[in-house]
Design an enzyme around this catalytic site. Structure first.
Site, short mmCIF file in Angstrom:
data_model
loop_
_atom_site.label_atom_id
_atom_site.label_comp_id
_atom_site.label_asym_id
_atom_site.label_seq_id
_atom_site.Cartn_x
_atom_site.Cartn_y
_atom_site.Cartn_z
CB THR A 1 -0.81 0.01 1.16
OG1 THR A 1 -1.72 -1.23 1.08
CG2 THR A 1 -1.87 1.27 1.11
CD GLN B 1 2.69 -8.35 -25.70
OE1 GLN B 1 3.20 -8.76 -24.65
NE2 GLN B 1 3.30 -8.23 -27.01
CB ILE C 1 -4.07 -2.08 -22.55
CG1 ILE C 1 -5.34 -1.17 -22.04
CG2 ILE C 1 -4.73 -3.54 -23.04
CD1 ILE C 1 -4.78 -0.10 -21.88
CD GLU D 1 -5.02 3.37 -27.91
OE1 GLU D 1 -4.43 3.06 -28.61
OE2 GLU D 1 -5.74 2.80 -27.23
NE ARG E 1 3.48 -7.23 -19.94
CZ ARG E 1 2.85 -8.18 -20.71
NH1 ARG E 1 3.37 -9.22 -21.30
NH2 ARG E 1 1.36 -8.40 -20.68
#
Length: 312
Positions: A86, A106, A108, A117, A232
């Protein structure tokens, strides 16, 4: 929103005093373009909070700067190590990104980000599409169904690139045809004859491939940004999204250096262990040779375990 990496951003407002916490290293990055892929970029727009904001949120009752730097760093490491997430949500960052549509889809997947966008319903899309570098044109991986393996031959790469470029250029030419004129003419409001009557932009765009570029403003809190980078920037992630994660990691490292140090130590370059792997590791520490199959590890899990601890 026609813009490229070379397009200057709006002039910054005159310098004014502020009472909010700032990070000098990140202040220098506001409006700076970090090029990504062939036409893409990541550009810092704004941010809120710093390392101290996390410490302050965690302690709540303490004012800013009431503890020593060493103790603050230790608290940040404790929070991240034990997944007390938190306090990390108290910091936010906003970036302007330009990225291929297939990469955007990807990104999103990180649903706890706020996104606005570029709209192909209101504006004409640019003639910009992604063409991979031959060095990243890999064949389908035999071990990973969603990844790529060895790089294909130069001859095959040249053929694939010709296909990608030809298809994209043909699709954009048809897009302009459906719009009733060239993108440049439409942007300037040039008159069109009846024989060039265009259909709605929201319809004309549907034939464009996902290699075309889109743009958006993307705002996310630090907790979810770290989750995004961990997922990622991983070596197993698709190259085209990994380079965007690495650009965001560059900004994060400047923004919250204590947090990023702990993130690398406890998550990015750390490894989790399953119950079976933990038992195998205990056996190794006792000088025994564990039976990985008997412990319930599949062939793939066994290979990953051996690779992780240098047992191959």
């Amino acid at each position: 929103m026609k813009e490229s990496a070379d397009t200057p951003v709006d002039a910054a407002p005159a310098t004014a005093p502020t009472r909010r916490p700032t990070v000098p290293a990140l202040e220098e990055m506001i409006g700076v373009t970090l090029p990504v892929l062939d036409h893409g970029f990541v550009r810092l727009v704004d941010y809120m909070g710093d390392d101290q904001a996390i410490v302050q949120a965690a302690r709540v009752s303490y004012g800013r700067g009431t503890r020593r730097v060493r103790e603050d760093r230790g608290l940040i490491r404790y929070l991240l190590r034990h997944q007390h997430t938190t306090p990390f949500e108290m910091c936010e960052i906003k970036v302007h990104m330009k990225l291929p549509i297939f990469v955007a889809r990807q990104v999103i997947r990180t649903r706890l980000a706020s996104v606005n966008e570029y709209s192909g319903r209101y504006s004409v899309l640019d003639r910009e599409f992604y063409l991979p570098d031959p060095a990243v044109l890999g064949a389908q991986s035999a071990a990973n169904r969603q990844g790529r393996g060895d790089v294909v031959s130069p001859k095959r790469a040249a053929h694939v690139l010709d296909l990608l470029k030809g298809d994209a250029e043909r699709a954009y030419a048809h897009y302009e045809d459906m719009l009733g004129g060239s993108a440049e003419a439409l942007q300037t409001g040039e008159e069109r004859g009846e024989e060039h009557e265009g259909i709605a932009r929201e319809l004309a765009r549907i034939n464009l491939p996902v290699s075309f570029y889109t743009q958006w403003y993307w705002k996310i809190d630090l907790h979810n940004l770290l989750r995004f980078i961990a997922l990622r920037a991983d070596p197993h992630a698709q190259y085209e999204i990994r380079v965007y994660a690495e650009a965001l990691a560059t900004l994060t490292r400047l923004w919250v250096p204590d947090v990023y140090e702990a993130f690398v130590d406890y998550r990015l370059e750390a490894a989790g262990l399953s119950r079976m792997e933990l038992e195998a590791l205990r056996s190794l520490l006792r000088g025994e040779q564990p039976d990985l199959a008997a412990l319930g590890l599949s062939a793939r899990e066994q290979a990953e375990f051996k690779q992780r601890f240098g047992l191959i």
